[in-house]
Scaffold this motif. Structure first.
Motif, PDB file in Angstrom:
ATOM      1  N   ALA A   1       0.856  -1.189   0.000  1.00 27.29           N
ATOM      2  CA  ALA A   1       0.000   0.000   0.000  1.00 27.29           C
ATOM      3  C   ALA A   1       0.891   1.237   0.000  1.00 27.29           C
TER       4      ALA A   1
ATOM      5  N   CYS B   1       1.414   3.080   3.264  1.00 25.61           N
ATOM      6  CA  CYS B   1       2.271   2.494   4.301  1.00 25.61           C
ATOM      7  C   CYS B   1       3.692   3.046   4.245  1.00 25.61           C
TER       8      CYS B   1
ATOM      9  N   SER C   1       1.616   5.513   9.384  1.00 25.14           N
ATOM     10  CA  SER C   1       0.895   4.378   8.824  1.00 25.14           C
ATOM     11  C   SER C   1       1.818   3.157   8.777  1.00 25.14           C
TER      12      SER C   1
ATOM     13  N   GLU D   1       1.957   1.620  12.185  1.00 22.79           N
ATOM     14  CA  GLU D   1       0.762   0.799  12.437  1.00 22.79           C
ATOM     15  C   GLU D   1       0.924  -0.565  11.777  1.00 22.79           C
ATOM     16  N   SER D   2       1.368  -0.528  10.519  1.00 17.73           N
ATOM     17  CA  SER D   2       1.533  -1.766   9.761  1.00 17.73           C
ATOM     18  C   SER D   2       2.590  -2.667  10.412  1.00 17.73           C
TER      19      SER D   2
ATOM     20  N   LYS E   1      -1.089  -3.939  12.364  1.00 18.61           N
ATOM     21  CA  LYS E   1      -2.434  -3.406  12.167  1.00 18.61           C
ATOM     22  C   LYS E   1      -2.608  -2.884  10.750  1.00 18.61           C
ATOM     23  N   ARG E   2      -3.844  -2.473  10.427  1.00 17.82           N
ATOM     24  CA  ARG E   2      -4.105  -1.871   9.128  1.00 17.82           C
ATOM     25  C   ARG E   2      -3.346  -0.547   9.022  1.00 17.82           C
ATOM     26  N   GLY E   3      -2.835  -0.238   7.835  1.00 23.34           N
ATOM     27  CA  GLY E   3      -2.007   0.946   7.657  1.00 23.34           C
ATOM     28  C   GLY E   3      -2.783   2.248   7.646  1.00 23.34           C
ATOM     29  N   LEU E   4      -3.326   2.634   8.798  1.00 21.14           N
ATOM     30  CA  LEU E   4      -4.049   3.912   8.925  1.00 21.14           C
ATOM     31  C   LEU E   4      -3.089   4.966   9.464  1.00 21.14           C
TER      32      LEU E   4
ATOM     33  N   CYS F   1      -5.867   6.188   2.737  1.00 23.32           N
ATOM     34  CA  CYS F   1      -6.126   5.255   3.840  1.00 23.32           C
ATOM     35  C   CYS F   1      -7.558   5.382   4.325  1.00 23.32           C
TER      36      CYS F   1
ATOM     37  N   LYS G   1      -8.966   7.703   6.287  1.00 21.74           N
ATOM     38  CA  LYS G   1      -9.226   8.239   7.622  1.00 21.74           C
ATOM     39  C   LYS G   1      -9.907   9.607   7.588  1.00 21.74           C
TER      40      LYS G   1
END
Ligand SMILES: Cc1cc2nc3c(=O)[nH]c(=O)nc-3n(C[C@H](O)[C@H](O)[C@H](O)COP(=O)(O)O)c2cc1C
Ligand code: SF4
Length: 518
Positions: A268, A271, A276, A279-280, A284-287, A442, A444
């Protein structure tokens, strides 16, 4: 006596048939009873000459390229192993090829020269000297060196690296981290990959020095999954460095610790944005995260973390071994040192060009790139990845300098330079920018998630000639909203390429209905 012949094994050379060339060289030499030692080096960064075969001669290395397997017999007939210059593919002494000779290679001094996985070769070419020096300094001294060098982050935002390191050093914690951003998602970029595939110990050395500077004992390389060869090479290099005492619990007998692991990203673009990415890395999801807190204070698993691009970290060993001044002596204004430019798109001579800041874009595209691959006139260039502005000819004399570019609402970013000839439709490119953001957002925040979707629709209406002037005004408003209201640079900078296309190439937004050509 056996002659040393070099055939690169990085992704660029391999995709252009380097393995088949190496194989043919082996077989043809055996058939003729010739002795040669084949070294699989990295690329010199001259993609247009790959596969570039080099031969050791008493006068230094000489080059031939681009070589295909079927060229091998004729090259051997013409005296390849003696370094003869009679074959049409002969390029002469490698270091004297103008494309290389005119560069200032500080970070990329070793790429293509050494066998990427040989620690002995790395040491023989000044490798680990920066780390050896750092092991004799205290943490603050290392940070001072980085500050004095003027190094700014090469990932895109150009934030001073020394200041970031100081923040992490000053934040007390039991555990701190060094995270290398190797997500390299910008269009037309490949410099990070070249470092990792062609000179992996350089990155390992830079990260270890960063660990010593801020008190971090664990590092992670967040690597894009599209770079499987880089993963293989980095894993092998990390194991070799551990065995040689350059990584692990007792760095070169100093009692200092630094461990390193590679983690794969999942493809992504977002990321690559540092929060982000974290997070990844945490699974976790790349938010994107809100800032503050800065990653330097609350980063990976909430602990102080240096996040730096591959090229920022790869510049560090030179600064420690040669001194901050040697680095800062290159460049202009507040842009110190060198920049790794990556020539791509419609270009005759694509590749890696490391230059001190200050050279103009025109020099880069004309003297190094030699114009377009199609031979048609150059019309536009996008610098700094998919969020960078499209620059028309009136801006090609801009010096490559962070501030000079910012003054024109442009960015140098990670040094990607994508060239377009006069067949390009800039309205289509503007649409592509919005669509890229739509796909890669992402999600957000609203200006980016919804704005990019609406942006594609508005540009479609403009290109269809529907209520064109009103929709152009609407596109302008939408761009302003995205710039002002987005949480991160994904939504905040997508308008740059769109606005630059509208401003500098207005005819392309009017031509469908009126039947005009650009
Ligand atoms: C959408 C987006 C994508 C990014 N992608 C990358 C990337 O692929 N590699 C990178 O090093 N930095 C990337 N960045 C910049 C990082 O957020 C961050 O600034 C960088 O890792 C800091 O390292 P540096 O100071 O050494 O440049 C991206 C930023 C944004 C907003
Ligand atoms: S600007 Fe886009 S990518 Fe960035 S946080 Fe908002 S939605 Fe996510």
């Amino acid at each position: 006596m056996s002659v040393r012949v070099y055939v690169p094994r990085d992704t660029t050379a391999l995709s252009l048939g380097a393995n088949a060339v190496a194989d043919r060289l082996h077989r043809e030499a055996a058939k003729r009873g010739l002795e040669l030692t084949l070294v699989r080096n990295g690329s010199r960064g001259m993609a247009w000459l790959e596969p570039l075969v080099e031969v050791d001669t008493p006068a230094g290395r000489v080059a031939y390229g681009p070589v295909s397997p079927s060229d091998v017999p004729a090259l051997l007939d013409a005296g390849l192993l003696e370094g003869s210059d009679t074959h049409p593919l002969a390029q002469g002494p490698t270091e004297a090829i103008p494309y290389l000779e005119r560069q200032q290679r500080l970070t990329f001094a070793r790429i293509g020269v050494t066998d990427p996985l040989s620690i002995a070769d790395y040491q023989a070419h000044d490798g680990f000297r920066g780390l050896e020096a750092a092991l004799t300094y205290d943490a603050q001294h290392i940070v001072e060196e980085i500050k004095a060098s003027g190094l700014r982050g090469r990932g895109g935002a150009a934030f001073p690296t020394g200041i970031k390191w100081q923040t992490v050093l000053d934040t007390p914690a039991d555990q701190k981290y060094i995270v290398c951003n190797a997500d390299e998602g910008d269009s037309g970029t490949f410099a990070d990959r070249l470092v990792m595939e062609c000179d992996p110990y350089l990155l390992i050395e830079g990260m270890t020095i960063a660990g010593l500077a801020v008190g971090a004992t664990q590092g992670f390389i967040y690597l894009r999954s599209e770079y499987p060869l880089a993963k293989e090479i980095l894993d092998a290099a990390i194991a070799n460095a551990e065995a040689a005492g350059y990584l692990g619990d007792d760095l070169r007998g100093s009692g200092r610790t630094f461990h390193l692991e590679v983690r794969l990203g999942a493809g992504a673009y977002i990321c690559g944005e540092e929060t982000s990415l974290l997070e990844s890395l945490e699974g976790k999801r790349g938010l994107v995260r809100f800032k503050p807190p800065l990653p330097a204070i609350e980063g990976l698993f909430g602990l102080p973390t240096v996040v730096n691009n591959v090229l920022s970290l790869a510049a560090v060993p030179f600064i420690l071994s040669e001194g901050a001044e040697a680095y800062a002596n290159h460049g202009m204004g507040r842009s110190r040192g060198t920049l790794a430019l990556q020539l791509a798109g419609n270009v005759k001579r694509g590749g890696l060009v490391e230059l001190a800041f200050g050279t103009t874009l025109r020099t880069l595209m004309e003297d190094f790139g030699d114009g377009t691959a199609t031979g048609r006139p150059l019309r536009a260039v996008q610098v700094g990845g998919p969020l960078g502005a499209y620059l028309p000819e009136s801006q090609w004399d801009l010096p490559l300098d962070y501030e000079a570019f910012a003054a024109e609402s442009a960015v140098l970013g990670h040094g990607g330079v994508v060239m377009f000839d006069d067949s390009v439709d800039m309205a289509e490119q503007a649409r592509f920018s919005m669509e890229f953001c739509k796909v890669e957002s992402c999600g957000k925040c609203t200006p980016c998630r919804i704005g990019s979707t609406r942006g594609v629709e508005v540009i479609d209406r403009i290109r269809d000639g529907r209520d064109r002037e009103a929709n152009l005004a609407l596109l302008g408003d939408l761009c302003e909203t995205m710039i002002d209201g987005s949480l991160c640079a994904m939504g905040g900078m997508t308008p740059f390429p769109v606005q630059s296309a509208v401003t500098h190439f207005p005819d392309d937004f009017r031509r469908t209905a009126e039947g005009e050509q650009p």
